[in-house]
Write a protein that holds these residues in place. Sequence first.
Motif: not given
Length: 140
Positions: A25-31, A46-50, A84-92, A121-125
Amino acid sequence: MSLDPRPLEAIDAALADAEAAGWVTVRLDLAGVRSKAALMRRCGDALRVPGWFGGNWDALADALIDLSWLPAGAEASDAPGRLVAVTGWREFARSRAGEWETFTEVLESAVEFWRDGGGAPLVVLLGGADPSGGTVRGGE
C-alpha cells in the motif's frame, strides 16, 4: 483506477484492509504540490522508486509497470496486489489541469497493464470526495 473520489474515511479503510490482506500500500499525498516537478518528487518519494527514475511522465509510467525494483515480498509475483491512494490532489488538479489529466492517464495505463497482464492488480483510488459533485478529469 477510480476517477470517482472516495471519502477519506473510505480511503483509510481501504488501505487498512489491503495491508491486512498482504497488499503493498502507498498513500500518495499531493497536498501542497504546485508543479510537475514537485508532483514527480512526491511520486518518487511515496513509491520509493529506484535511482533511475527520471522525474518525467515516461519514467513514472515505466516505474508503475516494472515493479521489479520493489523490496522483496512486494514484487508482483509475491504480493496479492498493490493499492495506491492519492489524497490532497484537488488543488493540483484545478491549477494544473493538463498535467493532472496526463497524471491520471499514466495511472490508468498502469492499472490496465496489470489488469490485462494477469498479474497481481494495481488499484488506484482518489481520496477526498468533492462535496460540490464536480468531476475529476481535467480538474473541472
